[in-house]
Scaffold this motif. Structure first.
Motif, PDB file in Angstrom:
ATOM      1  N   GLN A 194       1.980 -21.538 -11.594  1.00 43.89           N
ATOM      2  CA  GLN A 194       0.759 -20.823 -11.433  1.00 43.89           C
ATOM      3  C   GLN A 194      -0.126 -20.393 -12.353  1.00 43.89           C
ATOM      4  OE1 GLN A 194       2.150 -17.751  -8.926  1.00 43.89           O
ATOM      5  NE2 GLN A 194      -0.128 -17.169  -8.767  1.00 43.89           N
ATOM      6  N   VAL A 195      -0.761 -20.637 -12.829  1.00 44.69           N
ATOM      7  CA  VAL A 195      -2.150 -19.839 -13.391  1.00 44.69           C
ATOM      8  C   VAL A 195      -2.140 -19.016 -13.690  1.00 44.69           C
ATOM      9  CG1 VAL A 195      -3.880 -20.586 -15.141  1.00 44.69           C
ATOM     10  CG2 VAL A 195      -2.929 -22.934 -14.675  1.00 44.69           C
ATOM     11  N   GLN A 196      -2.187 -18.286 -14.888  1.00 40.40           N
ATOM     12  CA  GLN A 196      -2.656 -16.128 -14.373  1.00 40.40           C
ATOM     13  C   GLN A 196      -3.541 -16.578 -15.670  1.00 40.40           C
ATOM     14  OE1 GLN A 196       1.109 -14.780 -13.221  1.00 40.40           O
ATOM     15  NE2 GLN A 196      -0.366 -13.838 -11.752  1.00 40.40           N
ATOM     16  N   LEU A 197      -4.365 -15.793 -15.582  1.00 38.03           N
ATOM     17  CA  LEU A 197      -5.245 -14.859 -17.156  1.00 38.03           C
ATOM     18  C   LEU A 197      -4.897 -13.764 -16.840  1.00 38.03           C
ATOM     19  CD1 LEU A 197      -5.963 -18.777 -16.830  1.00 38.03           C
ATOM     20  CD2 LEU A 197      -8.052 -17.156 -18.254  1.00 38.03           C
ATOM     21  N   VAL A 198      -4.978 -13.039 -17.960  1.00 31.94           N
ATOM     22  CA  VAL A 198      -4.548 -11.340 -17.406  1.00 31.94           C
ATOM     23  C   VAL A 198      -5.038 -10.644 -18.274  1.00 31.94           C
ATOM     24  CG1 VAL A 198      -3.206  -9.165 -16.702  1.00 31.94           C
ATOM     25  CG2 VAL A 198      -1.930 -11.685 -15.896  1.00 31.94           C
ATOM     26  N   GLU A 199      -6.598  -9.769 -18.132  1.00 36.31           N
ATOM     27  CA  GLU A 199      -7.096  -8.929 -19.300  1.00 36.31           C
ATOM     28  C   GLU A 199      -6.473  -7.484 -19.554  1.00 36.31           C
ATOM     29  OE1 GLU A 199     -10.516 -11.920 -16.555  1.00 36.31           O
ATOM     30  OE2 GLU A 199      -8.460 -10.744 -16.556  1.00 36.31           O
ATOM     31  N   SER A 200      -6.630  -6.685 -20.602  1.00 38.43           N
ATOM     32  CA  SER A 200      -6.314  -5.895 -20.775  1.00 38.43           C
ATOM     33  C   SER A 200      -7.462  -5.320 -22.053  1.00 38.43           C
ATOM     34  CB  SER A 200      -5.038  -5.814 -21.211  1.00 38.43           C
ATOM     35  OG  SER A 200      -4.308  -6.924 -22.063  1.00 38.43           O
ATOM     36  N   GLY A 201      -7.034  -4.282 -21.892  1.00 39.54           N
ATOM     37  CA  GLY A 201      -7.197  -3.951 -23.415  1.00 39.54           C
ATOM     38  C   GLY A 201      -9.018  -2.649 -23.378  1.00 39.54           C
ATOM     39  N   GLY A 202      -9.090  -2.659 -22.143  1.00 41.01           N
ATOM     40  CA  GLY A 202     -11.085  -2.163 -21.173  1.00 41.01           C
ATOM     41  C   GLY A 202     -10.385  -0.673 -21.867  1.00 41.01           C
ATOM     42  N   GLY A 203     -11.859   0.285 -21.382  1.00 44.44           N
ATOM     43  CA  GLY A 203     -11.299   1.404 -21.568  1.00 44.44           C
ATOM     44  C   GLY A 203     -13.361   1.911 -21.113  1.00 44.44           C
ATOM     45  N   LEU A 204     -12.119   3.950 -22.030  1.00 46.71           N
ATOM     46  CA  LEU A 204     -13.762   4.074 -22.030  1.00 46.71           C
ATOM     47  C   LEU A 204     -14.106   4.602 -23.202  1.00 46.71           C
ATOM     48  CD1 LEU A 204     -16.252   5.860 -21.057  1.00 46.71           C
ATOM     49  CD2 LEU A 204     -14.856   7.883 -21.047  1.00 46.71           C
ATOM     50  N   VAL A 205     -15.641   4.133 -24.301  1.00 49.53           N
ATOM     51  CA  VAL A 205     -15.150   4.417 -25.446  1.00 49.53           C
ATOM     52  C   VAL A 205     -16.659   5.304 -26.087  1.00 49.53           C
ATOM     53  CG1 VAL A 205     -15.978   2.002 -26.059  1.00 49.53           C
ATOM     54  CG2 VAL A 205     -14.949   3.213 -28.042  1.00 49.53           C
ATOM     55  N   GLN A 206     -17.081   5.326 -26.807  1.00 48.20           N
ATOM     56  CA  GLN A 206     -18.844   6.847 -27.316  1.00 48.20           C
ATOM     57  C   GLN A 206     -18.950   5.158 -28.393  1.00 48.20           C
ATOM     58  OE1 GLN A 206     -17.533   9.705 -29.747  1.00 48.20           O
ATOM     59  NE2 GLN A 206     -18.162  10.694 -27.366  1.00 48.20           N
ATOM     60  N   ALA A 207     -20.144   5.067 -28.088  1.00 45.69           N
ATOM     61  CA  ALA A 207     -21.455   4.332 -28.369  1.00 45.69           C
ATOM     62  C   ALA A 207     -21.060   4.110 -30.150  1.00 45.69           C
ATOM     63  CB  ALA A 207     -22.976   4.400 -28.280  1.00 45.69           C
ATOM     64  N   GLY A 208     -20.875   2.722 -30.475  1.00 49.30           N
ATOM     65  CA  GLY A 208     -20.623   2.737 -31.846  1.00 49.30           C
ATOM     66  C   GLY A 208     -19.306   2.974 -32.318  1.00 49.30           C
ATOM     67  N   GLY A 209     -18.065   2.818 -31.236  1.00 45.57           N
ATOM     68  CA  GLY A 209     -16.814   2.683 -31.376  1.00 45.57           C
ATOM     69  C   GLY A 209     -16.415   1.358 -31.178  1.00 45.57           C
TER      70      GLY A 209
END
Length: 124
Positions: free
Chosen positions: A1-16
C-alpha cells in the motif's frame, strides 16, 4: 500500500520559514519523480516545486523561485520543501505527489499518488 504523509505545516509570521516533509512508503522512490503542490481555499491545486529521480534537477513555480527549495533523500524515503521568506499568499494546504511516468511534472495529471496534505498559514 502506497502512502505519502506530509508533515511540518503550521502557523508562521510573514518572513519566517518552515520545512515540510513527505514520508513515502510502499514504493521504490528511485523510480518516482516527486512534486509539491498547494491549494488555497476556493482555488485549484497549483504546482509549487518538483524534483527528478536522483535530485539533480529541480523545478519551481515563479511565485516561489528563490524562496523555496525541494530536496529528496531516497535512502530514507523522504522529500522536503524548505520554505523561506514566507508570505501571506503562501497560505494553503500543501500536498506531496509521486509520479512514475515521464509526464509534465507541473501537471497534476502526471501524478500517481498523493498525500493528504499539511496546512500552512502565514500571518501578516
Amino acid at each position: 500500500q502506497v502512502q505519502l504523509v506530509e508533515s511540518g505545516g503550521g502557523l508562521v509570521q510573514a518572513g519566517g520559514s518552515l520545512r515540510l516533509s513527505c514520508t513515502v512508503s510502499g514504493l521504490t522512490m528511485d523510480n518516482y519523480r516527486m512534486g509539491w503542490f498547494r491549494q488555497a481555499p476556493g482555488r485549484e491545486r497549483d504546482f509549487v516545486a518538483g524534483i527528478n529521480w536522483s535530485g539533480t534537477y529541480t523545478y519551481y513555480a515563479d511565485s516561489v523561485q528563490g524562496r523555496f527549495a525541494i530536496s529528496r533523500d531516497n535512502g530514507n524515503n523522504l522529500v522536503y520543501l524548505q520554505m523561506n521568506n514566507l508570505k501571506p499568499e503562501d497560505s494553503a494546504v500543501y500536498f506531496c505527489g509521486a509520479t512514475r511516468g515521464s509526464g509534465y511534472l507541473k501537471s497534476m495529471a502526471a501524478y500517481n499518488f498523493w498525500g493528504q496534505g499539511t496546512r500552512v498559514t502565514v500571518s501578516s
